[in-house]
Design a protein around this motif. Structure first.
Motif: not given
Length: 250
Positions: A48-50, A152-162, A211-213, A234-244
């Motif tokens: 969603a962040y991307v 917001l950037y760091a939060t999204a990247m932290g989740l991505h790193m996880l 490149f990062l995107a 469902g969890a993926f969609a919820a994460g995408a929708g909530s962060y968007a």
């Protein structure tokens, strides 16, 4: 927020991102099958962040660069999106290399010699170290200013790193736990340190963001799609929708 605090914030956030790799392995249930819903939520938020924030930022960066480079705006905009495609294809190639080299394509139980295994490990993990260094660098140099955007950037990247951490841990097991996670944690800090010490042209920042995107999209998708992951849509969609929604509100 004063300038001193804002200048220190990237270092603080980089330390937090490094901690994701250093300590993610302690949450052992995240790596279970079926896939933990929290990993799917994290992947959705990163994607969603991307799409909601990073790609528009790339487009804005391309337009501002036109003011200093003698190239048509449409040409530069195409170039940054081509670089996003390059990021996507690069990490797809690395994933296929890791899969084929490990013999996961039904190679009759053939054994991989220790030298090949080490080579695969260093190429795959080393590429993610460069990727993490880029994430750390962009904590310091980004087109969008302000503390909130940085968090917001760091939060999204932290989740991505996880998500990436658990994918690499699944590939390499103990080798990743002993060496790989520390390499990836340290690379974030190195990238941020380089960011403090260097200044590059806005065009380079636009290309780095592109490149990062592309890399983020591929790395999340390849963790979510394989059938053996038993991912949680469902969890993926919820994460995408909530962060968007959060990105659109703030």
């Amino acid at each position: 927020m004063d300038l001193t605090t804002l200048s220190v914030l990237p270092a603080v956030l980089a330390t937090c991102l490094a901690g994701v790799h250093a300590f993610a392995g302690r949450a052992s249930r995240l790596g279970e099958v079926p896939r933990s819903q929290w990993l799917s939520v994290a992947g959705g938020a990163a994607v969603a962040y991307v799409f909601v924030h990073l790609l528009p930022e790339v487009g804005e960066a391309a337009r501002t660069v036109v003011e200093t480079l003698a190239v048509p705006v449409t040409l530069l905009e195409r170039h940054v999106y081509v670089v996003a495609l390059v990021g996507f294809v690069t990490f797809y190639g690395l994933e296929r290399y890791a899969a084929v080299a490990s013999g996961r394509k039904g190679a009759g139980g053939r054994r991989i010699d220790a030298g090949s295994e080490r080579t695969r490990f260093w190429i795959h993990v080393g590429s993610f170290a460069v990727y993490n260094a880029l994430i750390g660098y962009l904590l310091v140099h980004r087109e969008a200013p302000g503390a909130l955007g940085l968090v917001l950037y760091a939060t999204a990247m932290g989740l991505h790193m996880l998500v990436n951490d658990y994918g690499l841990r699944g590939h390499y097991g103990d080798a990743y736990h002993r060496v790989g996670r520390w390499l990836l944690a340290g690379s974030v800090l190195v990238g941020t340190a380089v960011g403090y010490l260097t200044v590059v042209h806005e065009a380079a920042i636009a290309l780095a963001l592109s490149f990062l995107a592309g890399g983020v999209v591929l790395n999340v998708i390849k963790e979510e799609l394989p059938a053996e992951r038993e991912s949680r849509f469902g969890a993926f969609a919820a994460g995408a929708g909530s962060y968007a929604a959060l990105l659109l509100v703030v």
